[in-house]
Design a protein around this motif. Structure first.
Motif, PDB file in Angstrom:
ATOM      1  N   ALA A 119      -7.447   7.595 -42.788  1.00  0.00           N
ATOM      2  CA  ALA A 119      -7.727   6.234 -42.811  1.00  0.00           C
ATOM      3  C   ALA A 119      -9.433   5.798 -42.728  1.00  0.00           C
ATOM      4  O   ALA A 119      -9.773   4.828 -43.237  1.00  0.00           O
ATOM      5  CB  ALA A 119      -7.115   4.873 -41.194  1.00  0.00           C
ATOM      6  N   GLY A 120      -9.717   6.753 -41.700  1.00  0.00           N
ATOM      7  CA  GLY A 120     -10.762   7.392 -41.499  1.00  0.00           C
ATOM      8  C   GLY A 120     -11.554   7.303 -42.916  1.00  0.00           C
ATOM      9  O   GLY A 120     -13.017   6.752 -43.381  1.00  0.00           O
ATOM     10  N   GLY A 121     -11.051   7.398 -44.285  1.00  0.00           N
ATOM     11  CA  GLY A 121     -11.404   7.740 -45.752  1.00  0.00           C
ATOM     12  C   GLY A 121     -12.688   9.008 -45.798  1.00  0.00           C
ATOM     13  O   GLY A 121     -12.935   9.706 -45.309  1.00  0.00           O
ATOM     14  N   ILE A 122     -13.865   8.741 -47.012  1.00  0.00           N
ATOM     15  CA  ILE A 122     -14.422  10.207 -46.957  1.00  0.00           C
ATOM     16  C   ILE A 122     -15.533   9.824 -45.623  1.00  0.00           C
ATOM     17  O   ILE A 122     -16.163   8.461 -45.726  1.00  0.00           O
ATOM     18  CB  ILE A 122     -14.806   9.787 -48.449  1.00  0.00           C
ATOM     19  CG1 ILE A 122     -13.634   9.798 -49.182  1.00  0.00           C
ATOM     20  CG2 ILE A 122     -16.418  10.773 -48.724  1.00  0.00           C
ATOM     21  CD1 ILE A 122     -14.048   9.750 -50.359  1.00  0.00           C
ATOM     22  N   SER A 123     -16.846  10.993 -45.942  1.00  0.00           N
ATOM     23  CA  SER A 123     -17.511  10.608 -44.650  1.00  0.00           C
ATOM     24  C   SER A 123     -17.726  10.295 -44.679  1.00  0.00           C
ATOM     25  O   SER A 123     -19.241  10.144 -45.993  1.00  0.00           O
ATOM     26  CB  SER A 123     -17.785  12.422 -44.510  1.00  0.00           C
ATOM     27  OG  SER A 123     -18.954  12.165 -43.220  1.00  0.00           O
ATOM     28  N   GLN A 124     -19.602   9.002 -43.915  1.00  0.00           N
ATOM     29  CA  GLN A 124     -20.186   8.175 -44.901  1.00  0.00           C
ATOM     30  C   GLN A 124     -22.057   8.634 -44.131  1.00  0.00           C
ATOM     31  O   GLN A 124     -22.963   7.995 -43.600  1.00  0.00           O
ATOM     32  CB  GLN A 124     -20.389   6.910 -43.600  1.00  0.00           C
ATOM     33  CG  GLN A 124     -19.220   6.372 -44.357  1.00  0.00           C
ATOM     34  CD  GLN A 124     -19.001   5.846 -45.745  1.00  0.00           C
ATOM     35  OE1 GLN A 124     -20.421   5.635 -46.488  1.00  0.00           O
ATOM     36  NE2 GLN A 124     -17.801   5.396 -46.420  1.00  0.00           N
ATOM     37  N   GLU A 125     -21.868  10.145 -44.263  1.00  0.00           N
ATOM     38  CA  GLU A 125     -22.946  10.486 -43.602  1.00  0.00           C
ATOM     39  C   GLU A 125     -24.579  10.856 -44.964  1.00  0.00           C
ATOM     40  O   GLU A 125     -25.370  10.468 -44.056  1.00  0.00           O
ATOM     41  CB  GLU A 125     -23.135  12.738 -43.172  1.00  0.00           C
ATOM     42  CG  GLU A 125     -23.910  13.494 -42.848  1.00  0.00           C
ATOM     43  CD  GLU A 125     -24.383  13.029 -41.178  1.00  0.00           C
ATOM     44  OE1 GLU A 125     -25.005  13.310 -40.480  1.00  0.00           O
ATOM     45  OE2 GLU A 125     -22.732  12.390 -40.682  1.00  0.00           O
ATOM     46  N   ASN A 126     -23.779  10.632 -46.139  1.00  0.00           N
ATOM     47  CA  ASN A 126     -25.103  10.466 -46.240  1.00  0.00           C
ATOM     48  C   ASN A 126     -25.020   8.399 -46.741  1.00  0.00           C
ATOM     49  O   ASN A 126     -26.300   8.757 -47.887  1.00  0.00           O
ATOM     50  CB  ASN A 126     -24.939  11.401 -47.879  1.00  0.00           C
ATOM     51  CG  ASN A 126     -24.805  12.189 -47.711  1.00  0.00           C
ATOM     52  OD1 ASN A 126     -25.233  13.324 -46.921  1.00  0.00           O
ATOM     53  ND2 ASN A 126     -24.029  13.417 -48.267  1.00  0.00           N
ATOM     54  N   ASN A 127     -24.972   8.373 -46.014  1.00  0.00           N
ATOM     55  CA  ASN A 127     -24.610   6.227 -46.661  1.00  0.00           C
ATOM     56  C   ASN A 127     -25.866   5.779 -45.523  1.00  0.00           C
ATOM     57  O   ASN A 127     -25.219   6.088 -44.268  1.00  0.00           O
ATOM     58  CB  ASN A 127     -23.489   5.738 -46.547  1.00  0.00           C
ATOM     59  CG  ASN A 127     -23.517   4.115 -47.060  1.00  0.00           C
ATOM     60  OD1 ASN A 127     -24.499   4.118 -46.771  1.00  0.00           O
ATOM     61  ND2 ASN A 127     -22.507   3.667 -47.697  1.00  0.00           N
ATOM     62  N   ASP A 129     -26.879   3.173 -44.970  1.00  0.00           N
ATOM     63  CA  ASP A 129     -27.211   1.730 -44.507  1.00  0.00           C
ATOM     64  C   ASP A 129     -25.789   1.940 -43.553  1.00  0.00           C
ATOM     65  O   ASP A 129     -25.914   1.578 -42.714  1.00  0.00           O
ATOM     66  CB  ASP A 129     -26.455   0.611 -45.467  1.00  0.00           C
ATOM     67  CG  ASP A 129     -27.559   0.249 -46.176  1.00  0.00           C
ATOM     68  OD1 ASP A 129     -29.103   0.653 -45.883  1.00  0.00           O
ATOM     69  OD2 ASP A 129     -27.142   0.315 -47.547  1.00  0.00           O
ATOM     70  N   ALA A 130     -24.895   2.907 -43.210  1.00  0.00           N
ATOM     71  CA  ALA A 130     -23.629   3.149 -42.262  1.00  0.00           C
ATOM     72  C   ALA A 130     -24.195   3.997 -41.625  1.00  0.00           C
ATOM     73  O   ALA A 130     -23.348   3.397 -40.621  1.00  0.00           O
ATOM     74  CB  ALA A 130     -22.232   3.834 -43.356  1.00  0.00           C
ATOM     75  N   VAL A 131     -24.764   4.662 -41.413  1.00  0.00           N
ATOM     76  CA  VAL A 131     -25.556   5.764 -40.780  1.00  0.00           C
ATOM     77  C   VAL A 131     -25.979   4.958 -39.745  1.00  0.00           C
ATOM     78  O   VAL A 131     -26.454   5.163 -38.267  1.00  0.00           O
ATOM     79  CB  VAL A 131     -25.548   6.771 -41.369  1.00  0.00           C
ATOM     80  CG1 VAL A 131     -26.616   7.662 -39.919  1.00  0.00           C
ATOM     81  CG2 VAL A 131     -24.938   7.863 -41.886  1.00  0.00           C
ATOM     82  N   ALA A 132     -27.009   3.521 -40.829  1.00  0.00           N
ATOM     83  CA  ALA A 132     -27.925   3.119 -39.506  1.00  0.00           C
ATOM     84  C   ALA A 132     -27.617   2.380 -38.420  1.00  0.00           C
ATOM     85  O   ALA A 132     -28.085   2.185 -37.631  1.00  0.00           O
ATOM     86  CB  ALA A 132     -29.130   2.157 -40.292  1.00  0.00           C
TER      87      ALA A 132
END
Length: 248
Positions: A119-127, A129-132
């Motif tokens: 359920a965690g999905g794909i990593s948001q490391e490059n996003n 807005d999500a990392v902020a």
């Protein structure tokens, strides 16, 4: 001459009289009227005359299979009924006691959605807005500092002394620039070629022979006769590959 011609003519007439007369039916060779008779019968049948009847179909036994005396048909019917009941939704075959213990799920629009794996999905490391929302500049700086503290810098050290492995043929090749076969050193003695062949046969490669030659006092001395032409290269050893390697 006239008598001979008369005799030949008479013989020809006699042979023509003996041949049977073939009647001309006017239908061609091989047609005796049977085809026309068969065609006439077929036309009559198609026009409503005597129509050929088809044979009656074979009778089929209407006795139920389950009444056969040997009992095999009844067993087959029972097995078929059991298989159909097992495949029917809610049948005996779908019972938890006779199956794997898991109740079957019937297809229905009201069924709940299956669980989503990962359920965690794909990593948001490059996003950004999500990392902020999860990290801060200060936290990243602290993480980088912690990683740098784990680095271990290895300082270069002096190379260990090389073990005595005999003369360095690479250095010898670079110190001399004359070609193979150029006489530089004086060689005396008898049977030079025989001594040369016997001495060089002991080594599987010219490099080994050159090392042994330099170890025994070469290139000035050649007690084994490995360098009969006096060029300083034993057993046809060629220094040019080492020179080309340095020159690039």
């Amino acid at each position: 001459m006239m008598i001979r011609c008369s005799i030949v003519a008479a013989l020809g007439l006699a042979l023509a009289a003996c041949q049977p007369v073939i009647p001309d039916s006017g239908r061609g060779v091989g047609f005796d009227g049977s085809f026309d008779a068969a065609q006439s019968q077929r036309d009559t049948a198609l026009a409503g005359g005597a129509v050929a009847t088809m044979p009656a179909p074979a009778t089929v036994d209407a006795t139920p299979l389950d009444t056969v005396d040997d009992g095999s048909a009844a067993a087959t019917a029972a097995e078929t009924a059991r298989i159909l009941d097992a495949t029917r939704p809610g049948g005996l075959g779908n019972d938890a006691a006779t199956n794997s213990g898991v109740a079957p799920v019937n297809a229905s629009p009201s069924n709940p959605a299956p669980p989503v794996l990962g359920a965690g999905g794909i990593s948001q490391e490059n996003n950004f807005d999500a990392v902020a929302d999860e990290r801060s500049i200060e936290g990243d700086a602290a993480r980088i500092a912690a990683n740098r503290a784990q680095y271990r810098v290895v300082q270069p050290e002096a190379l260990p002394d090389r073990a005595d492995a005999g003369p360095n043929i690479v250095a010898y090749a670079l110190q001399n620039n004359h070609a193979v076969g150029t006489p530089i050193y004086t060689r005396r003695g008898f049977n030079k070629q025989r001594k040369f062949a016997r001495a060089c046969a002991q080594y599987s490669h010219p490099d080994q022979a050159q090392i042994a030659f330099l170890s025994a006092g070469g290139p000035e001395k050649d007690r084994s006769g490995m360098d009969p032409d006096g060029d300083g290269y034993a057993c046809n050893w060629d220094p040019s590959p080492y020179r080309k390697g340095v020159q690039g």
